[in-house]
Motif scaffolding. Sequence first.
Motif, PDB file in Angstrom:
ATOM      1  N   GLN A 362       0.807  -1.218   0.000  1.00 22.47           N
ATOM      2  CA  GLN A 362       0.000   0.000   0.000  1.00 22.47           C
ATOM      3  C   GLN A 362       0.843   1.272   0.000  1.00 22.47           C
ATOM      4  N   ALA A 363       1.815   1.345   0.911  1.00 26.83           N
ATOM      5  CA  ALA A 363       2.554   2.606   1.105  1.00 26.83           C
ATOM      6  C   ALA A 363       4.028   2.510   0.737  1.00 26.83           C
ATOM      7  N   GLY A 364       4.453   1.390   0.176  1.00 25.04           N
ATOM      8  CA  GLY A 364       5.810   1.290  -0.322  1.00 25.04           C
ATOM      9  C   GLY A 364       6.828   0.817   0.698  1.00 25.04           C
ATOM     10  N   ILE A 365       8.061   0.662   0.219  1.00 24.17           N
ATOM     11  CA  ILE A 365       9.106   0.086   1.065  1.00 24.17           C
ATOM     12  C   ILE A 365       9.561   1.052   2.151  1.00 24.17           C
ATOM     13  N   ILE A 366       9.385   2.356   1.960  1.00 23.16           N
ATOM     14  CA  ILE A 366       9.754   3.315   3.011  1.00 23.16           C
ATOM     15  C   ILE A 366       8.888   3.091   4.246  1.00 23.16           C
ATOM     16  N   ALA A 367       7.573   2.974   4.038  1.00 23.94           N
ATOM     17  CA  ALA A 367       6.658   2.713   5.152  1.00 23.94           C
ATOM     18  C   ALA A 367       6.949   1.359   5.779  1.00 23.94           C
ATOM     19  N   LEU A 368       7.258   0.367   4.952  1.00 26.23           N
ATOM     20  CA  LEU A 368       7.571  -0.968   5.469  1.00 26.23           C
ATOM     21  C   LEU A 368       8.806  -0.934   6.363  1.00 26.23           C
ATOM     22  N   PHE A 369       9.866  -0.272   5.921  1.00 29.25           N
ATOM     23  CA  PHE A 369      11.092  -0.190   6.723  1.00 29.25           C
ATOM     24  C   PHE A 369      10.859   0.598   8.015  1.00 29.25           C
ATOM     25  N   LEU A 370      10.047   1.650   7.937  1.00 23.75           N
ATOM     26  CA  LEU A 370       9.719   2.401   9.145  1.00 23.75           C
ATOM     27  C   LEU A 370       9.004   1.514  10.153  1.00 23.75           C
ATOM     28  N   TYR A 371       8.017   0.760   9.673  1.00 25.61           N
ATOM     29  CA  TYR A 371       7.248  -0.123  10.561  1.00 25.61           C
ATOM     30  C   TYR A 371       8.159  -1.176  11.190  1.00 25.61           C
ATOM     31  N   LEU A 372       9.018  -1.789  10.384  1.00 28.02           N
ATOM     32  CA  LEU A 372       9.949  -2.792  10.904  1.00 28.02           C
ATOM     33  C   LEU A 372      10.906  -2.170  11.917  1.00 28.02           C
ATOM     34  N   ALA A 373      11.395  -0.967  11.627  1.00 30.21           N
ATOM     35  CA  ALA A 373      12.318  -0.291  12.538  1.00 30.21           C
ATOM     36  C   ALA A 373      11.649  -0.012  13.877  1.00 30.21           C
ATOM     37  N   ILE A 374      10.394   0.442  13.839  1.00 30.91           N
ATOM     38  CA  ILE A 374       9.652   0.702  15.077  1.00 30.91           C
ATOM     39  C   ILE A 374       9.499  -0.582  15.877  1.00 30.91           C
ATOM     40  N   TYR A 375       9.174  -1.653  15.203  1.00 36.06           N
ATOM     41  CA  TYR A 375       8.975  -2.947  15.872  1.00 36.06           C
ATOM     42  C   TYR A 375      10.262  -3.411  16.547  1.00 36.06           C
ATOM     43  N   ILE A 376      11.367  -3.326  15.815  1.00 39.14           N
ATOM     44  CA  ILE A 376      12.661  -3.754  16.363  1.00 39.14           C
ATOM     45  C   ILE A 376      13.070  -2.867  17.534  1.00 39.14           C
ATOM     46  N   MET A 377      12.815  -1.556  17.426  1.00 34.72           N
ATOM     47  CA  MET A 377      13.174  -0.647  18.515  1.00 34.72           C
ATOM     48  C   MET A 377      12.406  -0.968  19.791  1.00 34.72           C
ATOM     49  N   PHE A 378      11.151  -1.378  19.663  1.00 28.20           N
ATOM     50  CA  PHE A 378      10.383  -1.748  20.858  1.00 28.20           C
ATOM     51  C   PHE A 378      10.977  -2.982  21.528  1.00 28.20           C
ATOM     52  N   VAL A 379      11.367  -3.974  20.736  1.00 25.91           N
ATOM     53  CA  VAL A 379      11.963  -5.188  21.312  1.00 25.91           C
ATOM     54  C   VAL A 379      13.281  -4.840  22.004  1.00 25.91           C
ATOM     55  N   LYS A 380      14.113  -4.019  21.361  1.00 23.89           N
ATOM     56  CA  LYS A 380      15.387  -3.623  21.961  1.00 23.89           C
ATOM     57  C   LYS A 380      15.173  -2.811  23.239  1.00 23.89           C
ATOM     58  N   ALA A 381      14.192  -1.902  23.226  1.00 22.62           N
ATOM     59  CA  ALA A 381      13.910  -1.100  24.424  1.00 22.62           C
ATOM     60  C   ALA A 381      13.410  -1.982  25.559  1.00 22.62           C
ATOM     61  N   GLY A 382      12.575  -2.981  25.237  1.00 17.31           N
ATOM     62  CA  GLY A 382      12.092  -3.885  26.267  1.00 17.31           C
ATOM     63  C   GLY A 382      13.212  -4.667  26.913  1.00 17.31           C
ATOM     64  N   LEU A 383      14.129  -5.179  26.097  1.00 16.22           N
ATOM     65  CA  LEU A 383      15.273  -5.933  26.626  1.00 16.22           C
ATOM     66  C   LEU A 383      16.196  -5.027  27.442  1.00 16.22           C
ATOM     67  N   LYS A 384      16.373  -3.796  26.997  1.00 17.67           N
ATOM     68  CA  LYS A 384      17.260  -2.853  27.687  1.00 17.67           C
ATOM     69  C   LYS A 384      16.728  -2.466  29.056  1.00 17.67           C
ATOM     70  N   TRP A 385      15.421  -2.217  29.157  1.00 16.49           N
ATOM     71  CA  TRP A 385      14.856  -1.656  30.373  1.00 16.49           C
ATOM     72  C   TRP A 385      14.317  -2.693  31.355  1.00 16.49           C
ATOM     73  N   LEU A 386      14.178  -3.935  30.943  1.00 14.77           N
ATOM     74  CA  LEU A 386      13.515  -4.926  31.790  1.00 14.77           C
ATOM     75  C   LEU A 386      14.167  -5.049  33.165  1.00 14.77           C
ATOM     76  N   ASN A 387      15.469  -5.134  33.201  1.00 18.02           N
ATOM     77  CA  ASN A 387      16.162  -5.318  34.477  1.00 18.02           C
ATOM     78  C   ASN A 387      16.464  -4.005  35.185  1.00 18.02           C
ATOM     79  N   LYS A 388      16.068  -2.872  34.577  1.00 22.49           N
ATOM     80  CA  LYS A 388      16.263  -1.575  35.224  1.00 22.49           C
ATOM     81  C   LYS A 388      14.996  -1.087  35.929  1.00 22.49           C
ATOM     82  N   LEU A 389      13.860  -1.691  35.606  1.00 16.58           N
ATOM     83  CA  LEU A 389      12.584  -1.235  36.142  1.00 16.58           C
ATOM     84  C   LEU A 389      12.104  -2.148  37.263  1.00 16.58           C
ATOM     85  N   LYS A 390      11.247  -1.610  38.082  1.00 17.63           N
ATOM     86  CA  LYS A 390      10.673  -2.362  39.204  1.00 17.63           C
ATOM     87  C   LYS A 390       9.160  -2.152  39.221  1.00 17.63           C
ATOM     88  N   GLY A 391       8.472  -3.034  39.927  1.00 17.45           N
ATOM     89  CA  GLY A 391       7.035  -2.862  40.160  1.00 17.45           C
ATOM     90  C   GLY A 391       6.221  -2.884  38.882  1.00 17.45           C
TER      91      GLY A 391
END
Length: 451
Positions: A362-391
């Motif tokens: 629908q929106a081309g490879i630019i939109a696809l790469f943006l969506y994939l990048a957002i998805y990967i960034m969420f996984v990386k942020a989750g792994l980074k912050w999991l052991n730093k957060l509490k409660g």
Amino acid sequence: MAVREVYKGRPEGILLFFIFGLSMYTTAMSVSYMLGLKSFIPFFQFFKELLVLSVLALNIATLKYRPRFHLIDYAILVFFVYTLLYAILPIGQQGFSARLLAFKSTSFYIIVYFTGRLFDPKTIYINKYFNYIVLLTIAAGAVLCVEVMMHQQLQLFTGYTEYCYYFFNIEPSGIFGLSTTFDSDSGLRRFASFFNNPLEHAAATLLALAVIGALYTRDDNKFKINITGILALCATVFSILFALSRAPLAGYFLIIYVYALITKKKFITNTVHASVGLALIYLIYLFTQFESNNNSGLIAVLMNTIDFSDPSSVGHLVQWVEGILSMIAHPLGLGLGTSGRVAGSLGENVGGENQFIIIGVQAGIIALFLYLAIYIMFVKAGLKWLNKLKGKERKVCMAVLLIKVGFFIPMLTSEVESSSYLSYMDWFLSGLFISMIMYPVQPQVQPANDN
């Protein structure tokens, strides 16, 4: 109930509607149609977007500090603006109204994300809403038990086919007169409980499993579950088996494996490794005996899935190839409404059956790469912050991480974002997670004028 909570100044009450309203949304709409409330349904359909926009406006109006933006926020905003241009500009063959509908399916969850992103995380009692998801999971399992005992899907009694035909131009199909998603290649019934279809039911089970893991895991990684949690966990097993959806089943085990890794549960990881080894040996045996034994039922489904010989797997491959060829030929996309659920209802679908390919077509490879990048960034942020957060911050972080991990495989075979319940819950919790990690240590009142 959700509107009442929001009206009283408790915008987190929107989660009541997300959990209990959107999960059984299609069932409620089809029953309304069956009861003769056809003229009210368009308002009901628009209500969820209206509620989200209202809560977003309320959150903006009541901000008590200047938000600090994360890289993910900027990436999501760029994706939203980019796809909005495809909706506004006359790109593609679809009309303006069809493009807007496709835009809603492709990008409205970003509004949901910022609704969660602009929440004050200190005001949300997340355990309460996670427990609501646990109760919802038990309820879905109870409905499923009745369906299995009756050997009939709930949707046969709710006016499902009439509703889908009238509003979405989807004719009844399949062995059981609902749609082909309720059939399996072995002839077995697939059950959806009170969800839209078996695919959504199975994916909702992944969300529930992720929430159960987050809710009952303490900060020291010890898993302490109560009777209610055990019932919900059993309900997820029951649901994932009777939904008979292969990609979510793989996602279910992937969630368990990743959970064991991040919480250092060596017994579970060793068990998974041993099970995978035994499964490979068994598969080799099945392949050597498959033709001679002429297996049927679940074994046949398993074997046909692996060698891509069943109609469903072949259909996925055909759709993927068609979508990839379209992206190669049109790297900027064909325009909104040319792939996915909206295109399917118009009978002009190109590619599909893959969340990433649907976006790219629908929106081309630019939109696809943006969506994939957002998805990967969420996984990386989750792994980074999991052991730093509490409660509760850690619970939200773990839930978001496991949801993203669990949804990845189903996204390869379906348009997960088209499900309001799955998409809204996923992105609201994602926004809440970023709000938590970007929350200022000493909130300061936002100045009226920066000059």
